[in-house]
Design an enzyme around this catalytic site. Structure first.
Site, PDB file in Angstrom:
ATOM      1  CD  GLU A  82      -2.716  -1.151   2.548  1.00  0.00           C
ATOM      2  OE1 GLU A  82      -3.456  -0.165   2.743  1.00  0.00           O
ATOM      3  OE2 GLU A  82      -2.613  -2.093   3.338  1.00  0.00           O
ATOM      4  CE  LYS A 133       3.609   0.471   4.831  1.00  0.00           C
ATOM      5  NZ  LYS A 133       2.886   0.272   3.549  1.00  0.00           N
ATOM      6  NE  ARG A 166       4.211  -8.222  10.898  1.00  0.00           N
ATOM      7  CZ  ARG A 166       3.438  -7.146  10.885  1.00  0.00           C
ATOM      8  NH1 ARG A 166       2.149  -7.245  11.203  1.00  0.00           N
ATOM      9  NH2 ARG A 166       3.922  -5.967  10.553  1.00  0.00           N
TER      10      ARG A 166
END
Length: 300
Positions: A35, A271, A261
């Site tokens: 994104e 983020k 992750r």
């Protein structure tokens, strides 16, 4: 490539090889779908190495796709820097896509779901929807607008697109199961009203698809065979499969495979939190040498 290099080195490669051997797929196509709402950090490096690496090992292709469905946080500067970071790591994408390039098609798919009777426009406030969604122990409550006719829903959805309603006044929801043990399947929102300038489409749209609607459809549209993502999306998989199936992508639909992750102790790996550090002035920017972003590491 040696015989050792050809062997499956992990469970992802085992799944890919099983799919090829069984004839489920005769090729491999992956994608890296960031994104564009911030710079890539070291956690993203793991993900993109897996996405690009799987495609390389099996002679496939890997697309770079920007899932740009939330104009409140996205910017072209992030698009440019993400591409720079990927190239710095030595990878090259086969195709470049933006979700926004497919907004017209996504809108048509949403209309198709309405005609099928599996999507409806809901007038409830966000607070009412949250209250009626239920809990992990109790089922949700159907919206009083759930049984609107397809004709009425199509008209309202068109008027949403035309900008007749303010932000938050209506949403388009999938009609699935308000009693599902998976809360994400309880009639999730798939479109919301957002009068906001988009970095690519400008002011053409005032409704935007939700990530859980756009993302799996984009995989299917691009012909992705293996949708590789981190473990927090495992619970989203039933919804992704539902969306893809209802939209008619039944021939070789994407297979989602989740992996852990990357986490590093005493390092901010979100983020959202990194963005807060930048916007609050705690650091000089996304490439501040103290940041765990790829740009910061390159600068350092």
């Amino acid at each position: 490539m040696s015989e050792v290099e050809k062997r499956a080195a992990n469970f992802i490669e085992e799944f890919v090889e099983e799919d090829i051997a069984s004839g489920r797929y005769d090729h491999v196509r992956t994608r890296f779908p960031p994104e564009p709402n911030g710079f890539l950090h070291i956690g993203h490096a793991k993900a993109l190495c897996i996405d690009f690496g799987i495609a390389q090992k099996y002679g496939g292709k890997c697309n770079l796709r920007f899932d740009d469905t939330n104009p409140t946080k996205e910017d072209a500067v992030f698009v440019d820097n993400i591409q720079k970071d990927i190239s710095w790591l030595g990878f090259q994408w086969d195709e470049l896509h933006f979700a926004s390039d497919f907004f017209d098609r996504l809108y048509e798919i949403a209309q198709g779901l309405i005609r099928k009777g599996v999507a409806y426009v809901d007038d409830q406030s966000s607070e009412e929807m949250r209250k009626n969604r239920g809990t992990l122990r109790t089922p949700g409550v159907n919206s009083p607008y759930r049984d609107r006719s397809p004709e009425e829903n199509l008209d309202l959805f068109q008027r949403m697109k035309n900008g007749e309603f303010p932000d938050g006044s209506r949403v388009l929801r999938a009609k699935i199961d308000m009693a599902s043990p998976n809360v994400l399947m309880r009639d999730p929102t798939i479109y919301r009203i957002l009068h906001m300038h988009h970095h690519k489409t400008g002011d053409k749209w005032c409704i935007y698809p939700m990530y859980d609607f756009q993302h799996p459809l984009q995989d299917a549209i691009e012909g992705v065979t293996h949708s590789l993502c981190s473990l927090e999306y495992e619970i989203h998989r039933p919804l992704y499969n539902w969306v893809v199936e209802q939209a008619g992508f039944t021939v070789q639909p994407p297979r989602q495979i989740e992996f852990a992750r990357l986490n590093i102790e005493r390092t901010v790996m979100s983020k959202r939190h990194l963005r807060r550090l930048v916007e609050s002035g705690y650091v000089s920017g996304w490439d501040d040498p103290r940041m765990p972003t790829l740009a910061a590491m390159r600068r350092r």
